[in-house]
Enzyme design. Sequence first.
Site, mmCIF file in Angstrom:
data_model
loop_
_atom_site.group_PDB
_atom_site.id
_atom_site.type_symbol
_atom_site.label_atom_id
_atom_site.label_comp_id
_atom_site.label_asym_id
_atom_site.label_seq_id
_atom_site.Cartn_x
_atom_site.Cartn_y
_atom_site.Cartn_z
ATOM 1 N N ASP A 22 0.818 -1.224 0.000
ATOM 2 C CA ASP A 22 0.000 0.000 0.000
ATOM 3 C C ASP A 22 0.852 1.276 0.000
ATOM 4 O OD1 ASP A 22 -2.340 1.435 -0.015
ATOM 5 O OD2 ASP A 22 -2.659 1.304 2.148
ATOM 6 N N ARG A 35 -0.953 8.858 -10.230
ATOM 7 C CA ARG A 35 -0.984 7.681 -9.350
ATOM 8 C C ARG A 35 -0.389 6.448 -10.035
ATOM 9 N NH1 ARG A 35 -4.141 7.408 -4.941
ATOM 10 N NH2 ARG A 35 -4.476 5.205 -5.372
ATOM 11 N N THR A 68 -10.862 -6.939 -4.286
ATOM 12 C CA THR A 68 -12.204 -6.973 -4.887
ATOM 13 C C THR A 68 -12.834 -5.576 -4.829
ATOM 14 O OG1 THR A 68 -12.943 -7.827 -2.723
ATOM 15 C CG2 THR A 68 -12.788 -9.420 -4.503
ATOM 16 N N GLU A 69 -12.293 -4.703 -3.956
ATOM 17 C CA GLU A 69 -12.817 -3.338 -3.824
ATOM 18 C C GLU A 69 -12.098 -2.337 -4.733
ATOM 19 O OE1 GLU A 69 -14.232 -5.796 -1.027
ATOM 20 O OE2 GLU A 69 -12.143 -5.222 -0.807
ATOM 21 N N ASN A 70 -10.946 -2.728 -5.269
ATOM 22 C CA ASN A 70 -10.151 -1.774 -6.056
ATOM 23 C C ASN A 70 -10.758 -1.445 -7.424
ATOM 24 O OD1 ASN A 70 -6.972 -2.935 -4.694
ATOM 25 N ND2 ASN A 70 -8.134 -1.112 -4.142
ATOM 26 N N ARG A 73 -11.870 2.201 -8.418
ATOM 27 C CA ARG A 73 -10.941 3.254 -8.894
ATOM 28 C C ARG A 73 -11.197 3.578 -10.364
ATOM 29 N NH1 ARG A 73 -5.405 2.244 -5.584
ATOM 30 N NH2 ARG A 73 -6.422 1.816 -3.591
ATOM 31 N N LEU A 199 -6.755 -4.323 7.765
ATOM 32 C CA LEU A 199 -6.526 -5.476 6.888
ATOM 33 C C LEU A 199 -7.074 -5.255 5.489
ATOM 34 C CD1 LEU A 199 -7.161 -8.719 8.957
ATOM 35 C CD2 LEU A 199 -5.115 -8.118 7.679
HETATM 36 C C1 IPE Z 1 -5.459 -2.636 0.012
HETATM 37 O O1 IPE Z 1 -5.142 -1.309 -0.157
HETATM 38 C C2 IPE Z 1 -5.422 -3.362 -1.294
HETATM 39 C C3 IPE Z 1 -4.105 -3.503 -1.916
HETATM 40 C C4 IPE Z 1 -2.965 -3.089 -1.419
HETATM 41 C C5 IPE Z 1 -4.097 -4.200 -3.163
HETATM 42 P P1 IPE Z 1 -6.260 -0.193 -0.384
HETATM 43 O O2 IPE Z 1 -5.535 1.077 -0.559
HETATM 44 O O3 IPE Z 1 -7.182 -0.614 -1.458
HETATM 45 O O4 IPE Z 1 -7.052 -0.241 1.000
HETATM 46 P P2 IPE Z 1 -7.847 0.902 1.767
HETATM 47 O O5 IPE Z 1 -8.831 1.489 0.789
HETATM 48 O O6 IPE Z 1 -6.843 1.904 2.213
HETATM 49 O O7 IPE Z 1 -8.480 0.212 2.917
HETATM 50 C C1 IPE Z 2 -1.643 0.144 -3.277
HETATM 51 O O1 IPE Z 2 -1.407 1.506 -3.344
HETATM 52 C C2 IPE Z 2 -1.917 -0.476 -4.621
HETATM 53 C C3 IPE Z 2 -3.307 -0.885 -4.826
HETATM 54 C C4 IPE Z 2 -4.277 -0.799 -3.964
HETATM 55 C C5 IPE Z 2 -3.630 -1.436 -6.121
HETATM 56 P P1 IPE Z 2 -2.600 2.556 -3.379
HETATM 57 O O2 IPE Z 2 -2.952 2.808 -4.787
HETATM 58 O O3 IPE Z 2 -3.718 2.120 -2.510
HETATM 59 O O4 IPE Z 2 -1.865 3.815 -2.763
HETATM 60 P P2 IPE Z 2 -2.514 4.866 -1.785
HETATM 61 O O5 IPE Z 2 -3.031 4.129 -0.595
HETATM 62 O O6 IPE Z 2 -3.611 5.557 -2.535
HETATM 63 O O7 IPE Z 2 -1.381 5.773 -1.446
HETATM 64 MG MG MG Z 3 -4.105 2.405 -0.540
#
Ligand code: IPE
Ligand code: IPE
Ligand code: MG
Length: 245
Positions: A22, A35, A68-70, A73, A199
Site C-alpha cells: 500500500d 498515481r 475486490t474493492e479496487n 478506482r 486489513l
Molecule cells: C489494500 O489497499 C489493497 C491492496 C494493497 C491491493 P487499499 O488502498 O485498497 O485499501 P484501503 O482502501 O486503504 O483500505
Molecule cells: C496500493 O497503493 C496499490 C493498490 C491498492 C492497487 P494505493 O494505490 O492504494 O496507494 P494509496 O493508498 O492511494 O497511497
Molecule cells: Mg491504498
Amino acid sequence: MAEYNHETGRLAPPRHIAIIMDGNGRWATKRGLPRTAGHKAGAETFRKIATYCKDIGVKYLTVYAFSTENWKRSETEVAAIMALLKKYLLEAVDTMERDHIRLHFFGDMTPIAPELRALARETDEITEHLSADDFQANVCLNYGGRDEILRAARRFAADCVAGVKKPEELEEAVFSGYLDSRGIPDPELIIRPSGEQRLSNFLLWQCAYAEFYYTDTLWPDFDEKEIDRAIAAYHARDRRFGGVK
Ligand code: IPE
Ligand code: IPE
Ligand code: MG
C-alpha cells in the site's frame, strides 16, 4: 524460539510473509506524478522484495496486488495496474524456471481480462514443473478475504449436494482445503506499509494468529532493511496461541 541459521548468521525468517503493498498513490502524488507512476514504482519494489525474501530463505511471500474493492478506482488506474501485472507475468514466463520462483494466484480470476488470465494459467503450469521446495510468490488479484471464504463455502456446499462431502465433515482443516491458499501454511507475519493499520479484506481466514507489522514507509520506498526490521520485530514477539507460557 526461531531456529538459528548458520549460513546467514541470523534467526530463520518466518516461513510465510504476507504484504499489503500500500501507498503507491500517495508516493506518486507527493512527487507531483500521476498515481499510475506510483504503481509502476511499486511493481519494481515487488520484484526487489520477492528476490530478497527468496534469498533470505522465506518460503512463501503473499502480496496483495488488487482487491475486490479496487474496481472502484478510475478506469485509467485499473488499466494501468492490469498492464503492470501483464508485464510482470510476461517476464515471469521467461525467468521463473531459471530463478526457481513458483507463482500462484489467490482471488477470483473470472472478471480478469482473458489475456491476463491465460498468462496466469501459463505461469501456473510452469509452477507445477518446479520443485515444491522452491520459493513461492502468491499474488492476490481481484482478491477479497470475504469473497475467498464465500467461494470456498459455495464449493463445499456443491460437494455436499453432489454427495462427495457431508456437512458434519466440515472442520477447519477441511475448510482450509477449499480456500485459494489450500496447501499453504498460514502467514506468520503480515506487513502493511503506508501507515494504515487495517486489513482491508486481506487473508481474513489465514491471519487468525499472524503477527502484524505496520510501518509509515510507502510501498515504493520499501526496501530490504524494512523486511529485516519487520522480521526482527516478529522475532521479538511472544506468540502464545491462546496458551500460557
Ligand atoms: C489494500 O489497499 C489493497 C491492496 C494493497 C491491493 P487499499 O488502498 O485498497 O485499501 P484501503 O482502501 O486503504 O483500505
Ligand atoms: C496500493 O497503493 C496499490 C493498490 C491498492 C492497487 P494505493 O494505490 O492504494 O496507494 P494509496 O493508498 O492511494 O497511497
Ligand atoms: Mg491504498
